[in-house]
Design a protein around this motif. Structure first.
Motif, PDB file in Angstrom:
ATOM      1  N   HIS A 168     -22.489 -48.927 -16.752  1.00  0.00           N
ATOM      2  CA  HIS A 168     -21.553 -47.992 -16.245  1.00  0.00           C
ATOM      3  C   HIS A 168     -22.055 -46.745 -17.267  1.00  0.00           C
ATOM      4  O   HIS A 168     -21.815 -45.609 -16.697  1.00  0.00           O
TER       5      HIS A 168
ATOM      6  N   GLY B 151     -24.767 -44.851 -15.172  1.00  0.00           N
ATOM      7  CA  GLY B 151     -24.199 -44.170 -14.266  1.00  0.00           C
ATOM      8  C   GLY B 151     -23.449 -42.978 -14.708  1.00  0.00           C
ATOM      9  O   GLY B 151     -23.852 -41.778 -14.125  1.00  0.00           O
ATOM     10  N   HIS B 152     -22.772 -42.928 -15.965  1.00  0.00           N
ATOM     11  CA  HIS B 152     -22.045 -41.822 -16.179  1.00  0.00           C
ATOM     12  C   HIS B 152     -23.230 -40.952 -16.898  1.00  0.00           C
ATOM     13  O   HIS B 152     -23.075 -39.573 -16.643  1.00  0.00           O
ATOM     14  N   ASN B 153     -24.052 -41.269 -17.602  1.00  0.00           N
ATOM     15  CA  ASN B 153     -25.272 -40.193 -18.183  1.00  0.00           C
ATOM     16  C   ASN B 153     -25.782 -39.800 -16.770  1.00  0.00           C
ATOM     17  O   ASN B 153     -26.108 -38.568 -16.847  1.00  0.00           O
ATOM     18  N   LYS B 154     -26.211 -40.366 -15.731  1.00  0.00           N
ATOM     19  CA  LYS B 154     -26.955 -39.910 -14.666  1.00  0.00           C
ATOM     20  C   LYS B 154     -25.899 -38.867 -14.123  1.00  0.00           C
ATOM     21  O   LYS B 154     -26.400 -37.531 -13.594  1.00  0.00           O
ATOM     22  N   LEU B 155     -24.601 -39.047 -13.728  1.00  0.00           N
ATOM     23  CA  LEU B 155     -23.499 -38.096 -13.258  1.00  0.00           C
ATOM     24  C   LEU B 155     -23.380 -36.575 -14.080  1.00  0.00           C
ATOM     25  O   LEU B 155     -23.606 -35.729 -13.776  1.00  0.00           O
ATOM     26  N   ILE B 156     -23.254 -37.006 -15.504  1.00  0.00           N
ATOM     27  CA  ILE B 156     -23.251 -35.799 -16.461  1.00  0.00           C
ATOM     28  C   ILE B 156     -24.722 -34.983 -16.045  1.00  0.00           C
ATOM     29  O   ILE B 156     -24.561 -33.665 -16.234  1.00  0.00           O
TER      30      ILE B 156
ATOM     31  N   TRP C 254     -26.713 -34.501 -13.552  1.00  0.00           N
ATOM     32  CA  TRP C 254     -26.648 -33.969 -12.389  1.00  0.00           C
ATOM     33  C   TRP C 254     -25.507 -32.887 -12.404  1.00  0.00           C
ATOM     34  O   TRP C 254     -25.883 -31.709 -11.963  1.00  0.00           O
ATOM     35  N   ALA C 255     -24.428 -32.986 -13.193  1.00  0.00           N
ATOM     36  CA  ALA C 255     -23.242 -31.855 -13.261  1.00  0.00           C
ATOM     37  C   ALA C 255     -23.768 -30.595 -13.831  1.00  0.00           C
ATOM     38  O   ALA C 255     -23.528 -29.598 -13.796  1.00  0.00           O
TER      39      ALA C 255
ATOM     40  N   GLN D 292     -27.152 -32.724  -4.027  1.00  0.00           N
ATOM     41  CA  GLN D 292     -26.467 -33.878  -3.785  1.00  0.00           C
ATOM     42  C   GLN D 292     -26.692 -34.972  -5.079  1.00  0.00           C
ATOM     43  O   GLN D 292     -27.791 -34.616  -5.727  1.00  0.00           O
ATOM     44  N   LEU D 293     -25.999 -35.842  -5.454  1.00  0.00           N
ATOM     45  CA  LEU D 293     -26.000 -36.797  -6.436  1.00  0.00           C
ATOM     46  C   LEU D 293     -27.274 -37.407  -6.136  1.00  0.00           C
ATOM     47  O   LEU D 293     -27.534 -37.909  -5.033  1.00  0.00           O
TER      48      LEU D 293
ATOM     49  N   GLN E 254     -29.797 -40.775  -6.038  1.00  0.00           N
ATOM     50  CA  GLN E 254     -29.266 -41.987  -5.313  1.00  0.00           C
ATOM     51  C   GLN E 254     -30.068 -43.156  -6.495  1.00  0.00           C
ATOM     52  O   GLN E 254     -31.101 -42.999  -6.945  1.00  0.00           O
TER      53      GLN E 254
END
Length: 110
Positions: A88, A91-96, A98-99, A107-108, A110
């Protein structure tokens, strides 16, 4: 609570409560302060309750063998919890990431 519910369903309240209390007290002193994933108590408790019920064990010698055999499940449960938290976090670090550097049309990954 697990031991009481199991005992109420199976009818062997005394043995069920003793098993549940054993696992609760066994890991009680193993919880230090800070960020720490404690041993998983429910996995060995359910396994021990299921085995003692299915084999109809009530004597201390018989139950102790099952308790000792189920102890590793607590560490396996903690390891699984740790692995899930790391997954998790990635995934959170990847999302941050990207943001912070993304644009409106990106796009986010994959």
């Amino acid at each position: 609570m697990v031991g009481a519910l199991w005992g109420a369903v199976t009818g062997d309240v005394a043995t069920s409560l003793k098993i549940a209390v054993f696992f609760e007290l066994f890991w009680l002193d193993n919880i230090p302060a800070g960020t720490y994933i404690p041993p998983h108590i429910l996995a060995p408790t359910f396994a021990a309750l299921a085995l003692t019920t299915s084999f109809a064990f009530t004597e201390a010698r018989q139950v102790m063998v099952i308790l000792l055999a189920c102890l590793p499940l607590a560490r396996i449960g903690a390891w699984m919890d740790s692995s899930l938290r790391q997954w998790h976090n990635r995934g959170h670090n990847k999302l941050i990431g990207w943001a912070r550097k993304g644009k409106a049309g990106d796009q986010l990954p994959q």
